[in-house]
Design a protein around this motif. Sequence first.
Motif, PDB file in Angstrom:
ATOM      1  N   ARG A 223      -3.627  -0.864   2.250  1.00 30.65           N
ATOM      2  CA  ARG A 223      -4.938  -0.571   2.825  1.00 30.65           C
ATOM      3  C   ARG A 223      -6.030  -0.611   1.758  1.00 30.65           C
ATOM      4  O   ARG A 223      -7.083  -1.168   1.961  1.00 30.65           O
ATOM      5  CB  ARG A 223      -4.894   0.777   3.531  1.00 30.65           C
ATOM      6  CG  ARG A 223      -3.914   0.765   4.704  1.00 30.65           C
ATOM      7  CD  ARG A 223      -3.776   2.095   5.392  1.00 30.65           C
ATOM      8  NE  ARG A 223      -5.000   2.574   6.004  1.00 30.65           N
ATOM      9  CZ  ARG A 223      -5.478   2.157   7.179  1.00 30.65           C
ATOM     10  NH1 ARG A 223      -4.831   1.264   7.863  1.00 30.65           N
ATOM     11  NH2 ARG A 223      -6.591   2.658   7.652  1.00 30.65           N
ATOM     12  N   ASP A 224      -5.768   0.005   0.606  1.00 26.09           N
ATOM     13  CA  ASP A 224      -6.777   0.031  -0.457  1.00 26.09           C
ATOM     14  C   ASP A 224      -6.099   0.214  -1.806  1.00 26.09           C
ATOM     15  O   ASP A 224      -5.123   0.958  -1.926  1.00 26.09           O
ATOM     16  CB  ASP A 224      -7.784   1.158  -0.222  1.00 26.09           C
ATOM     17  CG  ASP A 224      -8.955   1.065  -1.183  1.00 26.09           C
ATOM     18  OD1 ASP A 224      -9.782   0.146  -1.020  1.00 26.09           O
ATOM     19  OD2 ASP A 224      -9.032   1.887  -2.108  1.00 26.09           O
ATOM     20  N   PHE A 225      -6.643  -0.449  -2.815  1.00 26.25           N
ATOM     21  CA  PHE A 225      -6.048  -0.395  -4.145  1.00 26.25           C
ATOM     22  C   PHE A 225      -6.039   1.008  -4.744  1.00 26.25           C
ATOM     23  O   PHE A 225      -5.242   1.298  -5.638  1.00 26.25           O
ATOM     24  CB  PHE A 225      -6.742  -1.372  -5.097  1.00 26.25           C
ATOM     25  CG  PHE A 225      -8.101  -0.921  -5.557  1.00 26.25           C
ATOM     26  CD1 PHE A 225      -8.258  -0.215  -6.730  1.00 26.25           C
ATOM     27  CD2 PHE A 225      -9.226  -1.206  -4.792  1.00 26.25           C
ATOM     28  CE1 PHE A 225      -9.501   0.200  -7.146  1.00 26.25           C
ATOM     29  CE2 PHE A 225     -10.480  -0.796  -5.204  1.00 26.25           C
ATOM     30  CZ  PHE A 225     -10.618  -0.086  -6.385  1.00 26.25           C
ATOM     31  N   SER A 226      -6.902   1.902  -4.256  1.00 26.95           N
ATOM     32  CA  SER A 226      -6.942   3.251  -4.843  1.00 26.95           C
ATOM     33  C   SER A 226      -5.649   4.024  -4.593  1.00 26.95           C
ATOM     34  O   SER A 226      -5.390   5.024  -5.261  1.00 26.95           O
ATOM     35  CB  SER A 226      -8.155   4.025  -4.324  1.00 26.95           C
ATOM     36  OG  SER A 226      -8.128   4.141  -2.916  1.00 26.95           O
ATOM     37  N   GLU A 227      -4.816   3.516  -3.680  1.00 24.96           N
ATOM     38  CA  GLU A 227      -3.526   4.146  -3.449  1.00 24.96           C
ATOM     39  C   GLU A 227      -2.626   4.042  -4.695  1.00 24.96           C
ATOM     40  O   GLU A 227      -1.616   4.736  -4.806  1.00 24.96           O
ATOM     41  CB  GLU A 227      -2.832   3.508  -2.242  1.00 24.96           C
ATOM     42  CG  GLU A 227      -1.647   4.288  -1.745  1.00 24.96           C
ATOM     43  CD  GLU A 227      -1.026   3.699  -0.493  1.00 24.96           C
ATOM     44  OE1 GLU A 227      -0.029   4.267  -0.047  1.00 24.96           O
ATOM     45  OE2 GLU A 227      -1.513   2.670   0.020  1.00 24.96           O
ATOM     46  N   THR A 228      -3.001   3.232  -5.634  1.00 26.36           N
ATOM     47  CA  THR A 228      -2.296   3.130  -6.910  1.00 26.36           C
ATOM     48  C   THR A 228      -2.198   4.500  -7.560  1.00 26.36           C
ATOM     49  O   THR A 228      -1.242   4.783  -8.283  1.00 26.36           O
ATOM     50  CB  THR A 228      -3.028   2.147  -7.853  1.00 26.36           C
ATOM     51  OG1 THR A 228      -3.132   0.889  -7.209  1.00 26.36           O
ATOM     52  CG2 THR A 228      -2.298   1.971  -9.167  1.00 26.36           C
ATOM     53  N   ALA A 229      -3.138   5.381  -7.314  1.00 25.99           N
ATOM     54  CA  ALA A 229      -3.126   6.730  -7.889  1.00 25.99           C
ATOM     55  C   ALA A 229      -1.848   7.471  -7.531  1.00 25.99           C
ATOM     56  O   ALA A 229      -1.426   8.360  -8.271  1.00 25.99           O
ATOM     57  CB  ALA A 229      -4.345   7.513  -7.418  1.00 25.99           C
ATOM     58  N   GLU A 230      -1.218   7.108  -6.414  1.00 29.15           N
ATOM     59  CA  GLU A 230       0.005   7.779  -5.986  1.00 29.15           C
ATOM     60  C   GLU A 230       1.131   7.631  -6.999  1.00 29.15           C
ATOM     61  O   GLU A 230       1.967   8.511  -7.128  1.00 29.15           O
ATOM     62  CB  GLU A 230       0.477   7.235  -4.638  1.00 29.15           C
ATOM     63  CG  GLU A 230      -0.478   7.475  -3.486  1.00 29.15           C
ATOM     64  CD  GLU A 230      -0.534   8.938  -3.071  1.00 29.15           C
ATOM     65  OE1 GLU A 230       0.529   9.583  -3.013  1.00 29.15           O
ATOM     66  OE2 GLU A 230      -1.654   9.426  -2.829  1.00 29.15           O
ATOM     67  N   ILE A 231       1.183   6.536  -7.733  1.00 29.04           N
ATOM     68  CA  ILE A 231       2.273   6.355  -8.696  1.00 29.04           C
ATOM     69  C   ILE A 231       2.033   7.146  -9.976  1.00 29.04           C
ATOM     70  O   ILE A 231       2.931   7.287 -10.797  1.00 29.04           O
ATOM     71  CB  ILE A 231       2.542   4.867  -9.012  1.00 29.04           C
ATOM     72  CG1 ILE A 231       1.393   4.249  -9.781  1.00 29.04           C
ATOM     73  CG2 ILE A 231       2.872   4.101  -7.760  1.00 29.04           C
ATOM     74  CD1 ILE A 231       1.704   2.883 -10.341  1.00 29.04           C
TER      75      ILE A 231
ATOM     76  N   TYR B  94      -5.829   6.761   2.922  1.00 27.33           N
ATOM     77  CA  TYR B  94      -6.539   5.596   2.431  1.00 27.33           C
ATOM     78  C   TYR B  94      -7.055   4.740   3.575  1.00 27.33           C
ATOM     79  O   TYR B  94      -6.271   4.273   4.396  1.00 27.33           O
ATOM     80  CB  TYR B  94      -5.631   4.770   1.515  1.00 27.33           C
ATOM     81  CG  TYR B  94      -5.143   5.597   0.349  1.00 27.33           C
ATOM     82  CD1 TYR B  94      -5.899   5.696  -0.802  1.00 27.33           C
ATOM     83  CD2 TYR B  94      -3.970   6.333   0.445  1.00 27.33           C
ATOM     84  CE1 TYR B  94      -5.487   6.483  -1.862  1.00 27.33           C
ATOM     85  CE2 TYR B  94      -3.555   7.133  -0.605  1.00 27.33           C
ATOM     86  CZ  TYR B  94      -4.312   7.201  -1.752  1.00 27.33           C
ATOM     87  OH  TYR B  94      -3.912   7.985  -2.795  1.00 27.33           O
ATOM     88  N   SER B  95      -8.343   4.555   3.605  1.00 27.39           N
ATOM     89  CA  SER B  95      -8.947   3.693   4.620  1.00 27.39           C
ATOM     90  C   SER B  95      -8.735   2.237   4.230  1.00 27.39           C
ATOM     91  O   SER B  95      -8.556   1.908   3.053  1.00 27.39           O
ATOM     92  CB  SER B  95     -10.442   3.974   4.738  1.00 27.39           C
ATOM     93  OG  SER B  95     -10.646   5.280   5.199  1.00 27.39           O
TER      94      SER B  95
END
Length: 79
Positions: free
Chosen positions: A69-77, A21-22
């Motif tokens: 870093r970025d909200f798209s890391e939410t996909a990890e959960i 994640y950037s």
Amino acid sequence: MSGADSAQLRTRLSWILSGNYSESFSIDLAKYVIDETIKHSMSEGKPLPVMSIIGKLLEIARNEGKGKRDFSETAEILK
């Protein structure tokens, strides 16, 4: 090229798929925007149930230490 194609998808999908994640738009900032949107909407008497679910998802991810870093890391959960 469909209606689902977007600059956000083209940028963030590769981050999600690679797990890299950037620094872009943190969960803290995304959560602030969501919370303020919900607050305004509720003051107008218009609840936003889907937005509330997204806010809860962001909160869970933040509590797990994701999304700095970025909200798209939410996909990890969701894996």
